[in-house]
Motif scaffolding. Structure first.
Motif, PDB file in Angstrom:
ATOM      1  N   THR A  22       0.986  -0.989  -0.172  1.00 59.68           N
ATOM      2  CA  THR A  22      -0.021  -0.061   0.097  1.00 59.68           C
ATOM      3  C   THR A  22       1.151   1.345   0.103  1.00 59.68           C
ATOM      4  N   ILE A  23       1.694   0.937   1.182  1.00 56.63           N
ATOM      5  CA  ILE A  23       2.739   2.131   0.621  1.00 56.63           C
ATOM      6  C   ILE A  23       4.018   2.005   0.821  1.00 56.63           C
ATOM      7  N   PRO A  24       5.128   3.020  -0.702  1.00 57.38           N
ATOM      8  CA  PRO A  24       5.823   2.766  -0.954  1.00 57.38           C
ATOM      9  C   PRO A  24       7.113   2.889  -0.063  1.00 57.38           C
ATOM     10  N   THR A  25       8.169   2.310  -0.149  1.00 57.64           N
ATOM     11  CA  THR A  25       9.257   2.359   1.339  1.00 57.64           C
ATOM     12  C   THR A  25      10.233   3.776   1.195  1.00 57.64           C
ATOM     13  N   PRO A  26      11.142   4.068   2.273  1.00 54.87           N
ATOM     14  CA  PRO A  26      11.390   5.206   1.994  1.00 54.87           C
ATOM     15  C   PRO A  26      12.380   5.101   0.628  1.00 54.87           C
ATOM     16  N   ILE A  27      12.954   4.009   0.390  1.00 52.65           N
ATOM     17  CA  ILE A  27      14.150   4.071  -1.209  1.00 52.65           C
ATOM     18  C   ILE A  27      12.637   3.953  -2.261  1.00 52.65           C
ATOM     19  N   GLN A  28      11.343   3.675  -2.987  1.00 50.66           N
ATOM     20  CA  GLN A  28      11.500   3.433  -3.490  1.00 50.66           C
ATOM     21  C   GLN A  28      10.603   4.451  -3.311  1.00 50.66           C
ATOM     22  N   GLN A  29      10.021   5.362  -2.537  1.00 47.91           N
ATOM     23  CA  GLN A  29       9.899   6.709  -2.420  1.00 47.91           C
ATOM     24  C   GLN A  29      11.365   7.400  -3.308  1.00 47.91           C
ATOM     25  N   ALA A  45      21.643   0.788  -0.416  1.00 46.98           N
ATOM     26  CA  ALA A  45      20.408   0.099   0.432  1.00 46.98           C
ATOM     27  C   ALA A  45      20.710  -1.116   0.483  1.00 46.98           C
ATOM     28  N   GLN A  46      20.157  -1.724   1.929  1.00 44.46           N
ATOM     29  CA  GLN A  46      21.062  -3.283   1.955  1.00 44.46           C
ATOM     30  C   GLN A  46      19.252  -3.762   1.406  1.00 44.46           C
ATOM     31  N   THR A  47      19.724  -5.023   1.689  1.00 38.29           N
ATOM     32  CA  THR A  47      18.758  -6.407   1.278  1.00 38.29           C
ATOM     33  C   THR A  47      17.431  -5.853   2.332  1.00 38.29           C
ATOM     34  N   GLY A  48      16.382  -6.136   2.629  1.00 37.12           N
ATOM     35  CA  GLY A  48      14.644  -5.846   3.512  1.00 37.12           C
ATOM     36  C   GLY A  48      14.370  -4.776   3.221  1.00 37.12           C
ATOM     37  N   THR A  49      14.750  -3.590   2.455  1.00 35.82           N
ATOM     38  CA  THR A  49      14.835  -1.959   2.175  1.00 35.82           C
ATOM     39  C   THR A  49      13.354  -1.757   1.523  1.00 35.82           C
ATOM     40  N   GLY A  50      13.312  -2.724   0.560  1.00 37.59           N
ATOM     41  CA  GLY A  50      12.431  -3.122  -0.508  1.00 37.59           C
ATOM     42  C   GLY A  50      13.404  -2.367  -1.479  1.00 37.59           C
ATOM     43  N   LYS A  51      14.515  -2.372  -2.111  1.00 39.85           N
ATOM     44  CA  LYS A  51      14.433  -1.951  -3.399  1.00 39.85           C
ATOM     45  C   LYS A  51      14.813  -3.091  -4.632  1.00 39.85           C
ATOM     46  N   THR A  52      14.868  -4.037  -4.560  1.00 39.29           N
ATOM     47  CA  THR A  52      14.567  -4.501  -5.704  1.00 39.29           C
ATOM     48  C   THR A  52      12.580  -4.001  -6.421  1.00 39.29           C
ATOM     49  N   ALA A  97       5.753 -10.558 -10.074  1.00 40.85           N
ATOM     50  CA  ALA A  97       5.272 -10.167  -9.440  1.00 40.85           C
ATOM     51  C   ALA A  97       4.526  -9.412 -10.228  1.00 40.85           C
ATOM     52  N   TYR A  98       5.393  -8.018 -10.195  1.00 43.33           N
ATOM     53  CA  TYR A  98       5.156  -7.117 -10.589  1.00 43.33           C
ATOM     54  C   TYR A  98       5.089  -6.169 -11.816  1.00 43.33           C
ATOM     55  N   GLY A  99       5.194  -7.054 -12.504  1.00 46.73           N
ATOM     56  CA  GLY A  99       5.514  -7.580 -13.880  1.00 46.73           C
ATOM     57  C   GLY A  99       4.099  -7.808 -15.591  1.00 46.73           C
ATOM     58  N   ASN A 410       5.354   1.178   8.299  1.00 44.57           N
ATOM     59  CA  ASN A 410       4.211   1.857   8.679  1.00 44.57           C
ATOM     60  C   ASN A 410       4.072   0.855   6.929  1.00 44.57           C
ATOM     61  N   TRP A 411       5.077   0.976   6.105  1.00 50.47           N
ATOM     62  CA  TRP A 411       5.137   0.149   5.028  1.00 50.47           C
ATOM     63  C   TRP A 411       4.588  -1.144   4.675  1.00 50.47           C
ATOM     64  N   ARG A 412       5.352  -1.972   5.508  1.00 49.01           N
ATOM     65  CA  ARG A 412       5.534  -3.397   5.383  1.00 49.01           C
ATOM     66  C   ARG A 412       3.863  -3.726   5.563  1.00 49.01           C
ATOM     67  N   ARG A 413       3.913  -4.752   4.176  1.00 48.43           N
ATOM     68  CA  ARG A 413       2.415  -5.157   3.938  1.00 48.43           C
ATOM     69  C   ARG A 413       2.388  -5.735   5.529  1.00 48.43           C
ATOM     70  N   LYS A 414       0.717  -6.259   5.564  1.00 45.78           N
ATOM     71  CA  LYS A 414      -0.096  -7.061   6.661  1.00 45.78           C
ATOM     72  C   LYS A 414       1.104  -8.624   5.767  1.00 45.78           C
ATOM     73  N   ALA A 417       0.289 -14.605   1.470  1.00 42.73           N
ATOM     74  CA  ALA A 417       0.682 -15.192   0.923  1.00 42.73           C
ATOM     75  C   ALA A 417       0.895 -14.337  -0.647  1.00 42.73           C
ATOM     76  N   ARG A 418       2.204 -14.907  -0.756  1.00 41.63           N
ATOM     77  CA  ARG A 418       2.719 -13.996  -2.153  1.00 41.63           C
ATOM     78  C   ARG A 418       2.640 -14.788  -3.379  1.00 41.63           C
TER      79      ARG A 418
HETATM   80  P1  AMP Z   1      14.032  -5.966  -0.882  1.00 44.44           P
HETATM   81  O1  AMP Z   1      14.799  -5.277   0.293  1.00 44.44           O
HETATM   82  O2  AMP Z   1      14.037  -6.250  -2.230  1.00 44.44           O
HETATM   83  O3  AMP Z   1      14.369  -8.042  -0.609  1.00 44.44           O
HETATM   84  O4  AMP Z   1      12.287  -6.693  -0.045  1.00 44.44           O
HETATM   85  C1  AMP Z   1      12.415  -6.970   1.413  1.00 44.44           C
HETATM   86  C2  AMP Z   1      10.818  -7.393   1.273  1.00 44.44           C
HETATM   87  O5  AMP Z   1       9.864  -6.332   0.867  1.00 44.44           O
HETATM   88  C3  AMP Z   1       9.852  -8.325   0.131  1.00 44.44           C
HETATM   89  O6  AMP Z   1       9.385  -9.077   0.865  1.00 44.44           O
HETATM   90  C4  AMP Z   1       9.291  -7.434  -0.284  1.00 44.44           C
HETATM   91  O7  AMP Z   1       8.063  -8.117  -1.268  1.00 44.44           O
HETATM   92  C5  AMP Z   1       9.145  -6.357   0.347  1.00 44.44           C
HETATM   93  N1  AMP Z   1       7.966  -5.121  -0.132  1.00 44.44           N
HETATM   94  C6  AMP Z   1       8.970  -4.533  -1.119  1.00 44.44           C
HETATM   95  N2  AMP Z   1       8.663  -3.393  -1.020  1.00 44.44           N
HETATM   96  C7  AMP Z   1       6.970  -3.153  -0.168  1.00 44.44           C
HETATM   97  C8  AMP Z   1       6.145  -2.556  -0.057  1.00 44.44           C
HETATM   98  N3  AMP Z   1       5.912  -1.175  -0.212  1.00 44.44           N
HETATM   99  N4  AMP Z   1       5.077  -2.567   0.880  1.00 44.44           N
HETATM  100  C9  AMP Z   1       5.323  -3.794   1.955  1.00 44.44           C
HETATM  101  N5  AMP Z   1       6.605  -4.550   1.315  1.00 44.44           N
HETATM  102  C10 AMP Z   1       7.492  -4.606   0.076  1.00 44.44           C
END
Ligand code: AMP
Length: 418
Positions: A22-29, A45-52, A97-99, A410-414, A417-418
């Motif tokens: 729902t909400i973009p993470t800081p690195i995404q914004q 940025a490291q893994t876990g920030t939503g960088k992918t 997933a995104y595409g 608060n950006w983290r999804r509930k 399952a993906r």
């Molecule tokens: P990454 O840093 O790319 O390894 O992403 C870490 C985790 O955050 C992955 O499980 C993603 O699916 C999840 N994620 C990335 N962006 C968001 C977002 N905007 N909202 C919720 N979850 C996210």
């Protein structure tokens, strides 16, 4: 800020909704607007920030716009280089997933498996290629991959490439890219060699940076167990009796150590598997899959194998041995506490490892509470952050370390399952 405000196209917004974002993470914004303007990016940025998603989403949008403008060719338009197979697979899954509503073809290639199916896919035409450096160079040298049409190049986890000795391979790949291109460069840390590499391949980049490594540890409940080396196995088995530990990632410093721990756990009838560089690609993937689908409760890993493992719902991280480099501690415990949950980390420290614990506490800027409620304690053990501080000892009565509270990102999804 919402994803709509980032001016994303409808097929992507729809896919993100399905993902539960729902909400973009800081690195995404910060990154998405820069990438959509076709500018170069230097991302700390490291893994876990939503960088992918920070790079995959705008890349899909730029390439989708080209499709609408009638530019459809069979050549590879985007290349993502990443150091490990696990990361490569996860990035590929992210593009899928995104595409999902965009007709672009993506393919992941990595070593350790037969190249046949990879070559077949390449021959049918791929828009987005995700690759580890060794296999990519192999296929380039055999004439199966041509990079002259690359518009966007991503170098992911550049510091890890350096650690793993891939920098020369990376440079060889870069030498074959067209000069006219957009480059996105990601690294968790910026040692001098990485700075030099980034300067040599980026043109007037925008720099974005998120949470320095030392602060990510704040959302995770961390505990120290002092125990001598010969007791660590028994301590692990003792702690794993607690059914609240639903899935545990156990870190060892060496591959041999990982195999030994698995053997011990199996002798105690605890289902466990090891994941490290000596295992075949198939064995590693099978172990990860078994762990994700809860067939096994414990995965034992070395640092390189575990980097980037993305398992939602990981309840505990164990540091069976403390890492030599303090930042590695933060990366390790950052595997838990994702996707809407807080995490718990248990670290074992023997007498020899006390200097390592001191360094870790200095890096994260706090003293990790010591648990004494176990059968293998070391007498009078403590490692203090500052000489004046008394160690913070937690007794079983006043701790509720098994309750998993949501953290405040608060950006983290509930959990879904993906
Ligand atoms: P990454 O840093 O790319 O390894 O992403 C870490 C985790 O955050 C992955 O499980 C993603 O699916 C999840 N994620 C990335 N962006 C968001 C977002 N905007 N909202 C919720 N979850 C996210």
């Amino acid at each position: 800020m919402s994803f709509q405000e980032l001016e994303l196209i409808e097929p992507i917004l729809r896919a993100l909704k399905t993902e539960g974002y729902t909400i973009p993470t800081p690195i995404q914004q910060q990154s998405i607007p820069v990438i959509l303007k076709k500018k170069d990016l230097l991302g700390c940025a490291q893994t876990g920030t939503g960088k992918t998603a920070a790079f995959a989403i705008p890349m899909l949008q730029l390439l989708a716009e080209d499709l609408v403008n009638g530019k459809k060719t069979k050549s590879i338009k985007a290349l993502i280089l990443t150091p490990t197979r696990e990361l490569a697979i996860q990035i590929d899954e992210s593009f899928a997933a995104y595409g999902r509503h965009i007709p672009l073809k993506h393919k992941v290639i990595f070593g350790g498996v037969s190249q046949h199916s990879q070559v077949m896919a390449l021959q049918q035409g791929v828009d987005i290629l995700i690759a580890t450096p060794g296999r990519l160079l192999d296929l380039m040298n055999q004439g199966y991959v041509h990079l002259q049409s690359i518009q966007i190049f991503v170098l992911d986890e550049a510091d890890r490439m350096l650690d793993m000795g891939f920098v020369n391979d990376v440079k060889k790949v870069i030498a074959k890219l067209p000069a006219q291109r957009q480059t996105l460069f990601f690294s968790a840390t910026m040692p001098n060699e990485i700075k030099d590499l980034s300067n040599s391949i980026l043109t007037n980049p925008t720099r974005v940076e998120v949470t320095p490594v030392s602060s990510t540890a704040n959302t995770i409940d961390q505990y120290i167990f002092f125990a001598e080396k010969p007791d660590k196995g028994k301590l692990l088995i003792h702690l794993l009796k607690d059914k609240a530990i639903t899935s545990a990632l156990v870190f060892t410093r060496t591959k041999h150590g990982a195999d030994k721990v698995v053997k011990m756990l199996r002798m105690a009838s605890i289902k466990a598997e090891a994941i490290h560089g000596n295992k075949s690609q198939n064995a590693r993937q099978a172990a990860l899959q078994n762990f994700k689908n809860k067939t096994i409760r414990v995965l034992v890993a070395t640092d390189i194998a575990a980097r980037g493992i993305d398992v939602d719902d990981l309840s505990h991280v164990f540091n069976y041995e403390l890492p030599e480099v303090s930042e590695t501690y933060v990366h390790r415990i950052g595997r838990t506490g994702r996707a809407g949950n807080s995490g718990i980390s248990f670290s074992f420290c023997d007498t020899e490892e006390k200097p390592l614990l001191r360094d870790i506490q200095k890096l994260i800027g706090k003293q990790i509470p010591v648990r004494v409620d176990h059968p293998y304690p070391i007498a009078n053990a403590s490692v203090e952050l500052k000489a004046a501080h008394a160690p913070h000892v937690v007794s079983p009565k006043n701790n509720n370390h098994h309750s998993r509270k949501p953290n405040n990102n608060n950006w983290r999804r509930k959990p879904m399952a993906r």
